[in-house]
Each structure stands twice: as C-alpha cells, then as structure tokens.
Write a protein that holds these residues in place. Sequence first.
Motif, mmCIF file in Angstrom:
data_model
loop_
_atom_site.group_PDB
_atom_site.id
_atom_site.type_symbol
_atom_site.label_atom_id
_atom_site.label_comp_id
_atom_site.label_asym_id
_atom_site.label_seq_id
_atom_site.Cartn_x
_atom_site.Cartn_y
_atom_site.Cartn_z
ATOM 1 N N HIS A 26 41.163 39.289 42.839
ATOM 2 C CA HIS A 26 39.975 38.671 43.425
ATOM 3 C C HIS A 26 38.885 39.739 43.419
ATOM 4 O O HIS A 26 39.111 40.880 43.821
ATOM 5 C CB HIS A 26 40.218 38.127 44.832
ATOM 6 N N ALA A 71 35.775 42.114 44.269
ATOM 7 C CA ALA A 71 35.332 42.716 45.521
ATOM 8 C C ALA A 71 33.813 42.680 45.633
ATOM 9 O O ALA A 71 33.103 42.443 44.654
ATOM 10 C CB ALA A 71 35.816 44.161 45.597
ATOM 11 N N ASN A 112 36.841 41.697 50.093
ATOM 12 C CA ASN A 112 37.034 40.823 48.938
ATOM 13 C C ASN A 112 36.531 39.401 49.185
ATOM 14 O O ASN A 112 36.815 38.505 48.387
ATOM 15 C CB ASN A 112 38.517 40.769 48.555
ATOM 16 N N GLU A 142 38.091 34.833 49.437
ATOM 17 C CA GLU A 142 38.618 35.380 48.195
ATOM 18 C C GLU A 142 38.464 34.377 47.060
ATOM 19 O O GLU A 142 38.829 33.201 47.196
ATOM 20 C CB GLU A 142 40.101 35.742 48.357
#
Length: 235
Positions: A115, A117, A131, A160
């Motif tokens: 995922h 950031a 994230n 996320e």
Amino acid sequence: MTDHKQRRALVVRGGWDGHQPVETTDSFVPFLAEHGYDVRVEDTTAVYADAAAMADVDVVVQTVTMSSITGEELHGLTAAVRAGTGLAGWHGGIADSFRNSSDYLHLVGGQFATHPAKAPREELAGDATDNFVRYTVEIVPEKADHPIVAGLSDFELTTEQYWVLTDEYNDVLATTTLAAPDFHPWHRPVTCPAVWTRLWGEGRVFVSTPGHGLDVTRDPNVRTIIERGILWASR
C-alpha cells in the motif's frame, strides 16, 4: 425458522489485530442474523478441516490477516467452496491471508503486494496512518448493474490503498488507481481491482480490498458492498 433449511454463516477471524478482526466481524453478525442466517463464530481456522461442519455452511466470512493455514484446513476450505459454500471477506482478512499457500491465493484470486505511503515531506506519525492516503474507488462501468455495486457511484476513502497481484479470471466490479509519485519506485500509475468476484467449482468468492478497520467498514459505500457481497457469495 430454526429447522435444517435455515442458512448458516461461518465467521472465521484472527491474524493481525491491527485490522480489528473481532470488531469488524461483530459488526456484520446482526446483519447476517437479520437475513436469516444461523451464525457460528470461530477464532481459528481449525474448523476448515471439519468436513461435517463445513458441509452445512452456506457462506464463510473470513477475516484472518497473514497467519498460516495447514494443508488439511486449506483442503477443507477449498472443498467446501468447490461444493457450493460461498467465501467472502475484506481487506487483509482475505487478500493478505496465508501467504504460505499458493493454492489459497489461487482460490481468492488476489494477493496484497503493498500500500503506498504518504509523501516523506508530509507529517508522519510513525504508525499505520502513514499509509492512509486519499484515493478513489471506481465502479467499472460495464459492471454497474451487478447486484453488489448496482446504484453506487465512484467514491473516495482515506485509508490503505491496496496494490494486489491478480489474474484475469476475476470478475472485477471496481478498481482503484495507484499514483506514481517520485518517492516510490514504480514509474507509472497502476490500476488494481478493488472489488471482485470469482467462481470456483459450485461456489462463489467475493473480495473487497477496502475494509482496513471499523472506520472503513462503516463507510456507507463499503458497508453496502460488503453486505451485498456476502449475500451474493452465499449458497
């Protein structure tokens, strides 16, 4: 009705606590009960190896992030789905489960890879929220009349955003596009499935990558998609 014709849902939860497996699944138990399901909740995957128990299950709602699964448990789960039991779940509870098993990944049709950031120049907290990014879930136009997403429009979330490794066998109902900022190593935006279904033997599989925790599963769009997805997957 409490006779043998009552539908049965099996909730299997566990793994990493950061995805709130207990809290999120508890929030869907009343929905299942309201729709006529007798609900059984298990905190381990051991039940998957119980063929007699699995034979009576109409839908498995799984939220088990990471963790591992034995060969007997995986065989039991796969056999049940092939025989008509539905499998439904969200986020890491289904798309980041049992990384030790390629057969499980084949069953569900997608594996969490990363995922993105926040930018390093932003104020970072040093926890999971680093994230959490703002992104759009886009309904696939050709699938807009599918019962899981019918009547829904594209929507935004701050949580996320899952990059998943997947294949063309999935029936993708919604996608999300990950940007390519200069602080990440990929060079162009990447579009990934966000909501999909998959047929496996006589069974149905439903996956929603949104669903990090209660704050996301309470989002009206996500909640609607998951509730409909569970019902769609059910035998």
